[in-house]
Design a protein around this motif. Structure first.
Motif, PDB file in Angstrom:
ATOM      1  N   PRO A 103       0.821  -1.216   0.000  1.00 41.33           N
ATOM      2  CA  PRO A 103       0.000   0.000   0.000  1.00 41.33           C
ATOM      3  C   PRO A 103       0.859   1.273   0.000  1.00 41.33           C
ATOM      4  CG  PRO A 103      -0.852  -1.545   1.611  1.00 41.33           C
ATOM      5  CD  PRO A 103       0.454  -2.097   1.102  1.00 41.33           C
ATOM      6  N   MET A 104       1.969   1.261   0.713  1.00 43.72           N
ATOM      7  CA  MET A 104       2.843   2.431   0.761  1.00 43.72           C
ATOM      8  C   MET A 104       3.436   2.712  -0.626  1.00 43.72           C
ATOM      9  SD  MET A 104       6.372   3.002   2.862  1.00 43.72           S
ATOM     10  CE  MET A 104       7.113   1.640   1.979  1.00 43.72           C
ATOM     11  N   VAL A 105       3.917   1.674  -1.304  1.00 33.44           N
ATOM     12  CA  VAL A 105       4.476   1.848  -2.647  1.00 33.44           C
ATOM     13  C   VAL A 105       3.415   2.430  -3.572  1.00 33.44           C
ATOM     14  CG1 VAL A 105       5.346   0.613  -4.681  1.00 33.44           C
ATOM     15  CG2 VAL A 105       6.269   0.095  -2.408  1.00 33.44           C
ATOM     16  N   ASN A 106       2.205   1.897  -3.511  1.00 38.43           N
ATOM     17  CA  ASN A 106       1.130   2.403  -4.367  1.00 38.43           C
ATOM     18  C   ASN A 106       0.766   3.849  -4.035  1.00 38.43           C
ATOM     19  OD1 ASN A 106      -0.017   0.324  -6.320  1.00 38.43           O
ATOM     20  ND2 ASN A 106       0.329  -0.852  -4.459  1.00 38.43           N
ATOM     21  N   HIS A 107       0.890   4.231  -2.793  1.00 37.75           N
ATOM     22  CA  HIS A 107       0.606   5.613  -2.393  1.00 37.75           C
ATOM     23  C   HIS A 107       1.698   6.577  -2.880  1.00 37.75           C
ATOM     24  CE1 HIS A 107      -0.814   8.956   0.030  1.00 37.75           C
ATOM     25  NE2 HIS A 107       0.423   9.101   0.480  1.00 37.75           N
ATOM     26  N   LEU A 108       2.938   6.159  -2.799  1.00 34.63           N
ATOM     27  CA  LEU A 108       4.058   7.031  -3.160  1.00 34.63           C
ATOM     28  C   LEU A 108       4.259   7.164  -4.668  1.00 34.63           C
ATOM     29  CD1 LEU A 108       6.676   5.888  -0.503  1.00 34.63           C
ATOM     30  CD2 LEU A 108       5.395   8.051  -0.537  1.00 34.63           C
ATOM     31  N   ALA A 109       3.876   6.145  -5.420  1.00 32.80           N
ATOM     32  CA  ALA A 109       4.116   6.119  -6.860  1.00 32.80           C
ATOM     33  C   ALA A 109       2.965   6.766  -7.625  1.00 32.80           C
ATOM     34  CB  ALA A 109       4.302   4.685  -7.328  1.00 32.80           C
ATOM     35  N   ARG A 110       3.292   7.343  -8.770  1.00 33.13           N
ATOM     36  CA  ARG A 110       2.243   7.810  -9.680  1.00 33.13           C
ATOM     37  C   ARG A 110       1.493   6.622 -10.259  1.00 33.13           C
ATOM     38  NH1 ARG A 110       4.393  12.746 -13.461  1.00 33.13           N
ATOM     39  NH2 ARG A 110       4.610  14.263 -11.784  1.00 33.13           N
ATOM     40  N   ALA A 111       2.224   5.542 -10.490  1.00 32.99           N
ATOM     41  CA  ALA A 111       1.624   4.322 -11.039  1.00 32.99           C
ATOM     42  C   ALA A 111       2.508   3.141 -10.666  1.00 32.99           C
ATOM     43  CB  ALA A 111       1.495   4.420 -12.553  1.00 32.99           C
ATOM     44  N   THR A 112       1.882   1.984 -10.508  1.00 30.88           N
ATOM     45  CA  THR A 112       2.616   0.733 -10.306  1.00 30.88           C
ATOM     46  C   THR A 112       2.069  -0.294 -11.287  1.00 30.88           C
ATOM     47  OG1 THR A 112       1.084  -0.031  -8.593  1.00 30.88           O
ATOM     48  CG2 THR A 112       3.069   1.127  -7.848  1.00 30.88           C
ATOM     49  N   SER A 113       2.894  -1.272 -11.591  1.00 25.28           N
ATOM     50  CA  SER A 113       2.442  -2.363 -12.450  1.00 25.28           C
ATOM     51  C   SER A 113       3.183  -3.638 -12.077  1.00 25.28           C
ATOM     52  CB  SER A 113       2.660  -2.036 -13.930  1.00 25.28           C
ATOM     53  OG  SER A 113       4.040  -1.930 -14.219  1.00 25.28           O
TER      54      SER A 113
END
Length: 130
Positions: A103-113
């Motif tokens: 969840p933290m990575v998804n919050h900090l990033a503009r986009a994840t894949s």
């Protein structure tokens, strides 16, 4: 566009996350126009640390890190041999067993894949504002 690839299959797991963080800081410090500010660098290091730690812990113990600087983005990509995608968990507030990272990575990033590979394994990518 600047790119760095770190094949970390030979780095002992006890130092792998620290090595990835140091490599990321060095890569970002070497960038010129535009330079990366300290807040952006800290965010990138945090995302790298989380993705590499997850690759070590849940992805088979090895990883390859790729860092790419685009004009307005930093791309962090981590390959590991596991076909399992990250999953959202309820964070463990009392037991210390995790659940905060994805969840933290998804919050900090503009986009994840998450990209699965036909030969096995996956790549997890995060695009961060530069």
């Amino acid at each position: 566009m600047d790119t760095m690839r770190v094949d970390a299959t030979t780095i002992p797991s006890a130092t792998a996350a620290a090595h990835a963080r140091e490599t990321t800081r060095a890569f970002l410090k070497a960038l010129r126009q535009p330079a990366v500010d300290s807040e952006t660098a800290d965010t990138a290091v945090l995302v790298v640390s989380e993705l590499v730690t997850n690759a070590l812990r849940h992805g088979g113990g090895t990883y390859t890190l790729r860092l790419t600087a685009h004009p307005d983005l930093i791309e962090v990509a981590v390959d590991d041999p596991s076909p399992q995608a990250p999953r959202l968990r309820t964070p463990d507030l009392n037991g210390g067993t995790g659940g905060f990272g994805w969840p933290m990575v998804n919050h900090l990033a503009r986009a994840t894949s998450v990209t699965s590979h036909a030969a096995g394994g996956k790549t997890i990518s995060a695009l961060l504002a530069r």
